[in-house]
Design an enzyme around this catalytic site. Structure first.
Site, mmCIF file in Angstrom:
data_model
loop_
_atom_site.group_PDB
_atom_site.id
_atom_site.type_symbol
_atom_site.label_atom_id
_atom_site.label_comp_id
_atom_site.label_asym_id
_atom_site.label_seq_id
_atom_site.Cartn_x
_atom_site.Cartn_y
_atom_site.Cartn_z
ATOM 1 N N TYR A 156 -0.173 6.267 -9.096
ATOM 2 C CA TYR A 156 -1.138 5.747 -8.127
ATOM 3 C C TYR A 156 -1.018 6.514 -6.818
ATOM 4 C CZ TYR A 156 -3.469 2.437 -4.954
ATOM 5 O OH TYR A 156 -4.306 1.860 -4.024
ATOM 6 N N ASP A 192 4.292 12.533 -3.934
ATOM 7 C CA ASP A 192 3.825 11.324 -3.284
ATOM 8 C C ASP A 192 5.028 10.387 -3.175
ATOM 9 O OD1 ASP A 192 2.815 8.911 -2.502
ATOM 10 O OD2 ASP A 192 1.038 8.997 -3.789
ATOM 11 N N LYS A 204 4.502 3.446 3.825
ATOM 12 C CA LYS A 204 5.324 2.235 3.604
ATOM 13 C C LYS A 204 6.564 2.146 4.502
ATOM 14 C CE LYS A 204 3.342 1.237 -0.866
ATOM 15 N NZ LYS A 204 2.682 0.003 -1.121
HETATM 16 C C1 LIG Z 1 2.701 6.137 -4.571
HETATM 17 C C2 LIG Z 1 1.635 5.610 -3.648
HETATM 18 N N1 LIG Z 1 0.836 6.469 -3.020
HETATM 19 C C3 LIG Z 1 -0.114 6.064 -2.159
HETATM 20 C C4 LIG Z 1 -0.311 4.727 -1.908
HETATM 21 C C5 LIG Z 1 -1.369 4.282 -0.957
HETATM 22 O O1 LIG Z 1 -0.773 3.793 0.219
HETATM 23 P P1 LIG Z 1 -1.558 2.745 1.164
HETATM 24 O O2 LIG Z 1 -1.623 1.460 0.404
HETATM 25 O O3 LIG Z 1 -0.723 2.680 2.401
HETATM 26 O O4 LIG Z 1 -2.895 3.320 1.421
HETATM 27 C C6 LIG Z 1 0.510 3.789 -2.548
HETATM 28 C C7 LIG Z 1 0.324 2.353 -2.301
HETATM 29 O O5 LIG Z 1 0.900 1.501 -2.921
HETATM 30 C C8 LIG Z 1 1.497 4.239 -3.448
HETATM 31 O O6 LIG Z 1 2.271 3.378 -4.114
#
Ligand SMILES: Cc1ncc(COP(=O)(O)O)c(C=O)c1O
Length: 429
Positions: free
Chosen positions: A145, A233, A261
């Protein structure tokens, strides 16, 4: 123990849906059953809902609250910052301060550009990679994700490669090529037409999978060979798998790192950190990096306080959390084996995934074995026993969790696993 009552949360939800679609601000929150509980107060890792029910929190804000809901260092920093005025969208010293700190903590972070969410940071990383290479194609791994924007919000569930929700533009993912995470053989399809490979270095979203031996190393070798920008990521794994994130834990350095986060200490943040030469177009201003709330003083002060605290305590905090997560999984697996219930748990660092319907997965390719409905029944049963986990079975541990919390949680897990023996009550037509 009497069954908890959710009268006020139910009444709130019914009324809230009048003007607030689905009664929440992010769809997954509205899927908590028997009802999304309305949280009135949070201290450390303890929550109290509108009906007075108390919970030990293992959602931790969907990950960011590694230090809990009320860390002294973050509260003090935000209070200090507020006293100086919001200064939204101004140039302020907190920006370079956090970028400097990241350069010390995250191995590949020579320069950092701030945005407001992880989703935005992913998009900025792709733009930087395309500018640096002059190419368009992006390699993405199934079930990883990367936020909710159309281009990458695809292939979220096993056996489904399309958009993850209605309303997305399928054309937005025309330049995205899908691969299976962990499958080193498939990497041979990467070539000089790709701008970037993006992946979760440890696949927390699919269910807490550590990278198979040699996988990250193989991705690193082949991306370097073809001049492809490697993007980790680390929105979840950053500051959760250790101060230097997954790249430090597994010893493989990406070209760009997406952070979010935990980096914000609980306030909204996103960031792209990376090699100076790849960040070149951002540094010269040629590549547009925009956003009213980018680098806002409150988030950066909270982030600076949280990361400084983590740096000071890393040597003891991370091993303690990892050991607690491992012990929790061992308890679930031992209980499941002893009672014959089909369920299991697996950790990566201080993130734990509960699965029902299977006694153990050999890797991400086994996800089809998981019984999603039973997993969500398991987390319902936990909620009713005062344990607040993500409905999909993910649990985050945080610094304030103590042995008393963990003992209560083990007992609740034992009881919740027992409930899986009873067939689900059929809902009406
Ligand atoms: C691995 C990863 N990348 C990107 C995101 C997107 O982050 P945000 O919810 O702060 O937009 C998330 C959100 O859970 C994530 O788990």
């Amino acid at each position: 123990m009497p069954a908890p009552v959710y009268t006020r949360s139910r009444a709130y939800r019914a009324a809230a849906r009048t003007h607030l679609p689905f009664g929440v601000s992010s769809t997954p929150r509205g899927r908590q059953t028997p009802v999304p509980v309305v949280i009135e107060e949070a201290r450390g890792v303890h929550l109290t809902d509108l009906d007075g029910n108390r919970y030990i929190d293992f959602t931790l804000g969907y990950g960011p609250l590694l230090l809990g809901h009320t860390p002294d260092c973050v509260q003090a920093a935000v209070t200090r910052e507020m006293a100086r005025g919001l200064r939204t969208a101004t140039v302020h010293r907190g920006e370079a301060a956090l970028a400097d700190l990241l350069a010390e903590c995250v191995p590949s972070a020579e320069q950092t550009a701030f945005v407001t969410t992880g989703t935005e940071a992913v998009q900025l990383a792709l733009r930087i990679a395309r500018a640096a290479t002059g190419r368009l194609k992006i390699a993405k791994f199934r079930a990883n994700y990367h936020g909710w924007i159309d281009n990458l919000h695809i292939a979220g569930a096993p056996g489904h490669d399309g958009p993850d929700t209605i309303g997305q533009d399928p054309a937005a993912s025309a330049d995205i090529v899908l691969f299976d995470w962990g499958d080193t053989a498939q990497l041979a399809a990467l070539d000089g037409s790709f701008a970037a490979v993006i992946l979760e270095p440890a696949a927390i979203n699919p269910g807490c999978f550590a990278p198979p031996p040699g996988f990250l190393e193989a991705v690193r070798v082949i991306t370097r060979e073809h001049g492809i920008v490697l993007v980790f990521d680390e929105v979840i794994t950053g500051f959760r798998l250790g101060l230097g994130g997954a790249q430090q834990r597994y010893g493989v350095l990406p070209d760009l790192t997406v952070l979010g986060k935990v980096l914000g200490g609980g306030l909204p943040i996103g960031a792209v950190a990376g090699r100076r030469d790849i960040m070149h177009d951002v540094a010269t201003g040629r590549l547009l990096h925009r956003g009213t709330f980018n680098g806002n003083p409150l988030s950066l002060a909270a982030g600076f306080a949280a990361v400084s605290h983590l740096r000071a305590h890393a040597a003891t905090l991370y091993p303690r959390l990892d050991a607690m997560a491992g012990a929790l999984c061992a308890h679930v697996n031992a209980q499941a084996a002893r009672t014959g219930v089909a369920a299991c748990a697996q950790p990566v660092g201080s993130a734990v995934q509960l699965f029902a319907g299977t006694r153990g997965l050999n890797g991400i390719g086994d996800l089809a074995q998981v019984d999603r409905a039973a997993t969500s029944r398991l987390t319902d049963a936990l909620l009713q026993r005062g344990i607040y986990a993500l409905p999909r079975g993910l649990m985050y541990l945080g610094a304030p969790h103590d042995e008393a919390d963990m003992a209560t949680t083990r007992q609740a897990l034992s009881e919740a696993l027992e409930t899986l023996r009873t067939p689900p009550v059929r809902q009406g037509p």
